[in-house]
Design an enzyme around this catalytic site. Sequence first.
Site, PDB file in Angstrom:
ATOM      1  N   CYS B 115      12.204  60.124  29.920  1.00  0.00           N
ATOM      2  CA  CYS B 115      13.247  59.098  29.862  1.00  0.00           C
ATOM      3  C   CYS B 115      13.803  59.165  28.453  1.00  0.00           C
ATOM      4  O   CYS B 115      13.151  58.734  27.499  1.00  0.00           O
ATOM      5  CB  CYS B 115      12.706  57.705  30.155  1.00  0.00           C
ATOM      6  SG  CYS B 115      13.929  56.402  29.862  1.00  0.00           S
ATOM      7  N   CYS B 118      14.615  55.296  26.974  1.00  0.00           N
ATOM      8  CA  CYS B 118      13.536  54.404  26.528  1.00  0.00           C
ATOM      9  C   CYS B 118      12.209  54.840  27.123  1.00  0.00           C
ATOM     10  O   CYS B 118      11.535  55.679  26.578  1.00  0.00           O
ATOM     11  CB  CYS B 118      13.853  52.944  26.833  1.00  0.00           C
ATOM     12  SG  CYS B 118      14.298  52.596  28.553  1.00  0.00           S
ATOM     13  N   SER B 119      11.859  54.303  28.280  1.00  0.00           N
ATOM     14  CA  SER B 119      10.524  54.565  28.811  1.00  0.00           C
ATOM     15  C   SER B 119      10.480  54.384  30.321  1.00  0.00           C
ATOM     16  O   SER B 119       9.461  53.989  30.854  1.00  0.00           O
ATOM     17  CB  SER B 119       9.529  53.637  28.138  1.00  0.00           C
ATOM     18  OG  SER B 119       9.982  52.292  28.257  1.00  0.00           O
ATOM     19  N   CYS B 120      11.571  54.658  31.018  1.00  0.00           N
ATOM     20  CA  CYS B 120      11.574  54.529  32.473  1.00  0.00           C
ATOM     21  C   CYS B 120      10.559  55.518  33.054  1.00  0.00           C
ATOM     22  O   CYS B 120      10.466  56.657  32.608  1.00  0.00           O
ATOM     23  CB  CYS B 120      12.966  54.800  33.042  1.00  0.00           C
ATOM     24  SG  CYS B 120      14.183  53.590  32.480  1.00  0.00           S
TER      25      CYS B 120
END
Lengths: 132, 216
Positions: B115, B118-120
């Site tokens: 991702c 961000c942090s998906c």
Amino acid sequence: MPPEATGIAPRASDEGPVRFAEPWHAQVLAIANGLAEAGLFSRSDWAAALGAALRRAEAAGGPDDDATYYAAALAALEGLVAERSPEAGGSLEGRVEAWRRAYLRTPHGKPVELSAGLEADDADEDVSLRGA
Amino acid sequence: MSGHDSHTIAHIHEELHSHLPPEPALRVKALESLLVEKGMLDPATVDAWIEVFTEEIGPKRGAAVVARAWTDPDFKARLLADGTAAITELGFDGWAGGHLKVVENTPDVHNLIVCTLCSCYPHSVLGIPPNWYKTAAYRARAVRDPRGVLAEFGEDVPESVAIRVWDSTAELRYMVLPERPAGTEGWDAAELADLVTRNAMIGTARDLTPGKGEAG
């Protein structure tokens, strides 16, 4: 709706179960998840805000670690709350100071209640508690 | 419900009552109390989230999905066609409005998920993302130099194998379906699931040959 429904989840240790380095790391994401479930903002809003906060942290030269990540998450959360609810955002600083007073005025080992910090008092003399 | 990590939860709560917290913790506490007081936040959802994620839901779910795909060609076809729908067959919820796309490794193709924003991450099947997944270094280099990233994870992917990088979003998450390793003929789904690692489903591991990963 299960908690993972909003897709907001913590950074984890590389092995084994999740260990939050600080309790507030868990709480900041749990609050973000709760607000997304309540509809204050969407998953995409959260991803965008967190992504922007992480880019700012990178640009500022912050180390690429949990501390930077969760500080960015908190900044993103505060920013979204202030944007979507100016009333709540505007009350935050006062509430932070009320909790600070409550912690300082409550003897060690006793439950800290917000009511203990609601009245401002310039004569806060509980500095000794910090070193207790 | 069983198996809650009640000690962890109690510890989290206890920490907040033991002394003046560090500044960010104080801010989180203030924010939570304010939002609950205004009726904007249900404290039960906060506690439920902490319970789920200190228990770690994955990546056993993802491993079960992979093992099923390896042993049931019809399921595999459904999984690749519509990951969100297929995982419900195993009792795993997708998430409202978000989709899971499963990408298949073959002898000629290796898939890697990231991702960049961000942090998906596909939480419903893989649980909690590892720390490195959220680092700026991984988010940037997975796209720029995927072969180099894989080498650092101990996977020397031959030049003849194409590497595809999938950038996750809040709406669309990816999971890698690794290749079933040779020498596992006749294994049942439970035995196969034990071979499947989280990194293999992210794509930072490729070869799941039994015994290979144990030395390192």
